[in-house]
Write a protein that holds these residues in place. Structure first.
Motif, mmCIF file in Angstrom:
data_model
loop_
_atom_site.group_PDB
_atom_site.id
_atom_site.type_symbol
_atom_site.label_atom_id
_atom_site.label_comp_id
_atom_site.label_asym_id
_atom_site.label_seq_id
_atom_site.Cartn_x
_atom_site.Cartn_y
_atom_site.Cartn_z
ATOM 1 N N TRP A 1 5.559 3.458 2.122
ATOM 2 C CA TRP A 1 5.030 2.179 1.633
ATOM 3 C C TRP A 1 4.773 1.247 2.799
ATOM 4 C CZ3 TRP A 1 3.567 1.362 -3.269
ATOM 5 C CH2 TRP A 1 4.019 2.271 -4.222
ATOM 6 N N GLN B 1 0.840 -1.199 0.000
ATOM 7 C CA GLN B 1 0.000 0.000 0.000
ATOM 8 C C GLN B 1 0.876 1.250 0.000
ATOM 9 O OE1 GLN B 1 -2.249 0.464 3.615
ATOM 10 N NE2 GLN B 1 -3.741 1.817 2.651
ATOM 11 N N ALA B 2 0.580 2.156 -0.896
ATOM 12 C CA ALA B 2 1.241 3.461 -0.900
ATOM 13 C C ALA B 2 0.416 4.398 -0.022
ATOM 14 C CB ALA B 2 1.339 4.003 -2.318
ATOM 15 N N THR B 3 1.052 4.991 0.995
ATOM 16 C CA THR B 3 0.381 5.946 1.873
ATOM 17 C C THR B 3 1.142 7.270 1.807
ATOM 18 O OG1 THR B 3 1.677 5.504 3.866
ATOM 19 C CG2 THR B 3 -0.192 4.033 3.435
ATOM 20 N N ASP B 4 0.579 8.307 2.378
ATOM 21 C CA ASP B 4 1.285 9.591 2.424
ATOM 22 C C ASP B 4 2.572 9.488 3.234
ATOM 23 O OD1 ASP B 4 -0.659 10.770 0.870
ATOM 24 O OD2 ASP B 4 -1.757 11.615 2.572
ATOM 25 N N GLY B 5 2.622 8.530 4.171
ATOM 26 C CA GLY B 5 3.797 8.357 5.014
ATOM 27 C C GLY B 5 4.835 7.391 4.465
#
Length: 172
Positions: free
Chosen positions: A119, A113-117
């Motif tokens: 991977w 999952q790619a998140t703002d924080g």
């Protein structure tokens, strides 16, 4: 057209496989009686790929996705993987389609999952990395052990050391 995967004929890592799919929306006659559609066999499926790099997540039976139907018979282009003349005069036939998956399925047990924080990688199993070298430009933290050449970072000992208040020198 919305379909469900009935069988997967996975290819090797070097070539995409095929799926057999069941259209999920029936045809209807003029009295409104539904008529299930036939299974469509040997449908190529999508992989995210650019050149020789790919994300390989092959479909599984029960997955729901879409088929995209070609305007002309694409049999020769699929079998040769080269620009080709149509194999027949067939147009917009369901057997001339490709499968694009991942719609309306249950949540996954493993994912990237790619998140703002950053991977996030989640798996109930192991992560295996096959590379000639791994370079990390960051701090690495683990609640487990780290081993190199069979030597445990947590459990290794040094012989020939006298107890006392002295400390060893840092690595050079």
């Amino acid at each position: 057209m919305l379909v469900q995967v009935k069988a997967v004929h996975a290819g090797q890592a070097s070539i995409t496989g095929m799926v057999d799919v069941q259209p999920m929306v029936h045809q209807q006659d003029k009295q409104g009686k539904p008529h299930p559609r036939q299974i469509i066999h040997n449908v190529p499926y999508l992989r995210i790929q650019g050149g020789t790099s790919a994300l390989i997540i092959d479909p599984k039976p029960g997955d729901i996705g879409f088929i995209v139907i070609s305007g002309r018979d694409h049999t020769h282009a699929v079998t040769t993987r080269r620009p080709s003349a149509p194999a027949s005069f067939r147009q917009f036939a369901m057997q001339d389609c490709v499968y694009v998956g991942g719609f309306l399925n249950n949540g996954p047990d493993q994912f990237i999952q790619a998140t703002d924080g950053g991977w996030r990688i989640v798996t109930p199993g192991e992560v295996s990395i096959e590379a000639t070298k791994i370079t990390a430009n960051c701090d690495i933290e683990t609640s487990g052990d780290v081993k190199a050449g069979g030597v445990s970072l947590k459990q290794h000992t040094h012989g020939g050391v006298q107890s006392g208040g002295s400390r060893t020198a840092p690595p050079s």
